[in-house]
Design a protein around this motif. Structure first.
Motif, PDB file in Angstrom:
ATOM      1  N   SER A  41       1.058  -1.479  -0.208  1.00 49.37           N
ATOM      2  CA  SER A  41       0.117   0.091  -0.071  1.00 49.37           C
ATOM      3  C   SER A  41       0.839   1.283   0.043  1.00 49.37           C
ATOM      4  N   GLY A  42       2.044   1.224   0.184  1.00 47.49           N
ATOM      5  CA  GLY A  42       2.932   2.248   0.136  1.00 47.49           C
ATOM      6  C   GLY A  42       3.207   2.833   1.511  1.00 47.49           C
ATOM      7  N   TYR A  43       2.862   2.063   2.666  1.00 44.50           N
ATOM      8  CA  TYR A  43       2.989   2.647   4.176  1.00 44.50           C
ATOM      9  C   TYR A  43       3.777   1.424   4.731  1.00 44.50           C
ATOM     10  N   ARG A  44       4.471   1.728   6.032  1.00 38.97           N
ATOM     11  CA  ARG A  44       4.895   0.865   6.657  1.00 38.97           C
ATOM     12  C   ARG A  44       4.172   0.041   7.645  1.00 38.97           C
ATOM     13  N   ASP A  45       4.142  -1.255   7.903  1.00 35.67           N
ATOM     14  CA  ASP A  45       3.381  -1.856   8.417  1.00 35.67           C
ATOM     15  C   ASP A  45       3.041  -1.240   9.915  1.00 35.67           C
ATOM     16  N   GLN A  46       1.596  -1.308  10.180  1.00 37.03           N
ATOM     17  CA  GLN A  46       1.255  -0.702  11.564  1.00 37.03           C
ATOM     18  C   GLN A  46       0.523  -1.949  12.240  1.00 37.03           C
ATOM     19  N   LEU A  47      -0.264  -2.843  11.405  1.00 33.35           N
ATOM     20  CA  LEU A  47      -0.839  -3.731  11.992  1.00 33.35           C
ATOM     21  C   LEU A  47      -0.145  -5.202  12.034  1.00 33.35           C
ATOM     22  N   GLU A  48      -0.264  -5.883  13.182  1.00 30.86           N
ATOM     23  CA  GLU A  48       0.324  -7.233  13.275  1.00 30.86           C
ATOM     24  C   GLU A  48       0.048  -8.228  12.268  1.00 30.86           C
ATOM     25  N   ARG A  49       0.987  -8.678  11.670  1.00 25.53           N
ATOM     26  CA  ARG A  49       0.483  -9.679  10.780  1.00 25.53           C
ATOM     27  C   ARG A  49       0.383 -11.306  11.273  1.00 25.53           C
TER      28      ARG A  49
END
Length: 555
Positions: A41-49
């Motif tokens: 999406s072009g963003y750093r991950d903020q939600l836990e995978r």
């Protein structure tokens, strides 16, 4: 939480596209800029995978909840040819949704982003039209899912009331507000689960999958084996004309009745919005979409046949859409030879549906919150800086989740004043969601299918044909789903889906003019996947190669 601007260089994005074709083992990395790893999406991950394939399959099956959705929304199409219309309408819906599922699976395998069709329409539209197409697609998809959430919570509320009615049939007097009170309790309980128990949701959705699969088997066996009297083969398979009570000719009535089948399996994009919570989204999302449609159809088909053979009095299904006629069928199916009801068996069957429906509401709330959060991240909604925030301790976009719950609270009050409101909720979900699918499918064809890198699942030379068929089927059925439910019609029985669609497009257009035209830069996926030096966006704002508008740079 506010994101730092990540200004991608075209050469960096292009280099990482080679990894998107399968050169990188890490499916979560789309690019690295200034030491910051960004996802598709072009963003750093903020939600836990935190979701593996099993957990993802749990969400897919639970949110789809196909056999429960078919039985719970049976009043949508029972007038359109009775049991034959119900069963064959489901087959037709599964057929045309297979083309939709294949097209969505290809997108998800290529660009796994929580925004789903919103970002895919942006990419498919290219540098000239991507910004405006993505904006409208994202909002239409969000509104569609809001109607679906309201419909599902309404179903669960009706089940709750009818579980009480089972043991109070002699004294209970139905009032629509009883359902709304249950609606509010279920909605806000689901909201609390998504916010405060997000890390437990993979387990709850696995439990939901158990109720859908095991509960489905138990229910099918019970309603097939317990009835002392079964409906005839002629009633189940050949009573279309005598049970076509719509006033429409047979062919039109049948096509209108496909709405029930579409609502049964019409959630193929639900799990795509979980893409940024998966360690292997490119491989797992197509598998889960296939499982959702295939398993959902199989269970719904078997349940529909067993259910139709258990009907001894079809008139109980026409008692109104703000009730739960499936409870009456269960009562018929479990009664003894003298017609005395088996309260325990009826309650038990309703309890199975209630459990799976409750968990379905949690999964759908999860989906809706991710959709709105993805829009807010890209400054596409009012108060974007607020709704884009993520509580990383809870691993949840809390403001976006609360906003979804507040809107759903208002939608739930609509059936209090209209006996056909539930029909409009279900129909609007199908129309709005499929329109949001058709936009990226059509744009992808018109731009030569050139902007999406090949993922592990790719349609190859069949892609264009499958996309075309998906768009044609969506167009055909969405037109029919806007027809009045009965003919001749009145203001009470009128189908307002077309009005809702036009209203949603009008509201989105207004927001585009007031805000997005000059303040919405477009999502960061424009940088990652569209490479033109200088272009003009569909809204008229000049854009640069990094995907932002001049207005955005000047600000």
């Amino acid at each position: 939480m506010t994101e730092e601007e990540i200004k991608e260089k075209p050469v960096v994005a292009k280099a990482n596209n080679n990894n998107l074709d399968g050169g990188s083992e890490d499916e979560t990395v789309a690019a690295v800029e200034n030491g910051v790893v960004v996802n598709a999406s072009g963003y750093r991950d903020q939600l836990e995978r935190q979701y593996g394939l099993v957990g993802l399959a749990g969400i897919a099956v639970t949110v789809d909840n196909a056999w429960v959705a078919l039985g719970s929304s049976i009043s949508v199409s029972i007038l359109n040819g009775g049991p034959p219309g119900l069963i064959f309408g489901l087959i037709v819906a599964a057929f045309y949704y297979s083309f939709i599922g294949l097209s969505l699976a290809e997108f998800a395998s290529s660009v796994p982003t929580a925004a789903g069709v919103y970002h895919w329409a942006t990419i498919a539209g290219g540098p000239r039209w991507g910004r405006v197409l993505g904006f409208f697609t994202g909002w239409i998809n969000f509104y569609g899912w809001m109607f679906d959430l309201a419909a599902l919570v309404q179903i669960t509320a009706n089940i709750s009331v009818n579980m009480y009615v089972v043991y109070h049939q002699g004294t209970y007097v139905f009032q629509p507000w009883h359902v709304y009170v249950a609606y509010l309790g279920i909605l806000w309980l689901s909201t609390a689960a998504v916010i405060f128990a997000n890390r437990a949701i993979p387990h709850t959705q696995n439990l939901g999958m158990f109720f859908v699969i095991a509960g489905g088997i138990i229910t099918i066996i019970v309603i097939a084996a317990m009835p002392k009297q079964h409906a005839s083969n002629a009633f189940v398979w050949g009573s279309f004309n005598e049970n076509n009570l719509t006033g429409w000719p047979g062919g039109v009535a049948f096509l209108l009745g496909v709405l029930n089948g579409a609502f049964t399996i019409g959630t193929p994009d639900a799990i795509t919005h979980m893409a940024e919570e998966l360690p292997h989204p490119r491989k797992d999302l197509p598998k889960a979409i296939a499982l959702q449609i295939g398993l959902g159809f199989l269970y719904a088909f078997c349940f529909a046949i067993a259910l139709c053979y258990a009907i001894t009095d079809i008139t109980v299904l026409t008692g109104g859409v703000n009730t739960y006629p499936l409870a009456s069928i269960y009562s018929q199916a479990t009664a003894d030879a003298d017609g005395n009801p088996n309260y325990g068996a009826t309650f038990g069957l309703l309890f199975i549906i209630w459990c799976s429906s409750m968990l379905c509401c949690v999964g759908t709330m999860l989906t809706n919150s991710r959709i709105y959060w993805a829009l807010a991240r890209d400054n596409a909604v009012p108060l974007s800086s607020l709704f884009a925030r993520v509580n990383e301790t809870l691993s949840c976009p809390v403001p976006a989740t609360l906003f979804v719950a507040v809107v759903a609270t208002g939608l739930g009050a609509i059936p209090l004043g209209s006996s056909t409101a539930f029909l409009n909720l279900t129909g609007s979900f199908i129309i709005l969601s499929t329109v949001s699918y058709a936009i990226p499918f059509a744009a992808n064809m018109l731009t030569g299918r050139k902007y999406f890198p090949k993922g592990p699942f790719h349609l190859g030379r069949f892609g264009a044909v499958i996309n075309v068929l998906a768009v044609l089927f969506i167009t055909l059925f969405d037109i029919f789903f806007c027809f009045p439910y009965v003919f001749p019609t009145t203001a009470v029985t009128m189908n307002y889906n077309s009005v809702i669609l036009v209203g949603i497009v009008a509201l989105t257009s207004l927001w585009w003019v007031l805000h997005a035209r000059t303040n919405y830069p477009g999502p960061k996926v424009m940088t990652l996947y569209i490479h033109d030096d200088t272009t003009v966006s569909g809204g008229g704002a000049e854009e640069t190669a990094d995907g932002t508008s001049k207005a955005d740079k000047q600000s």
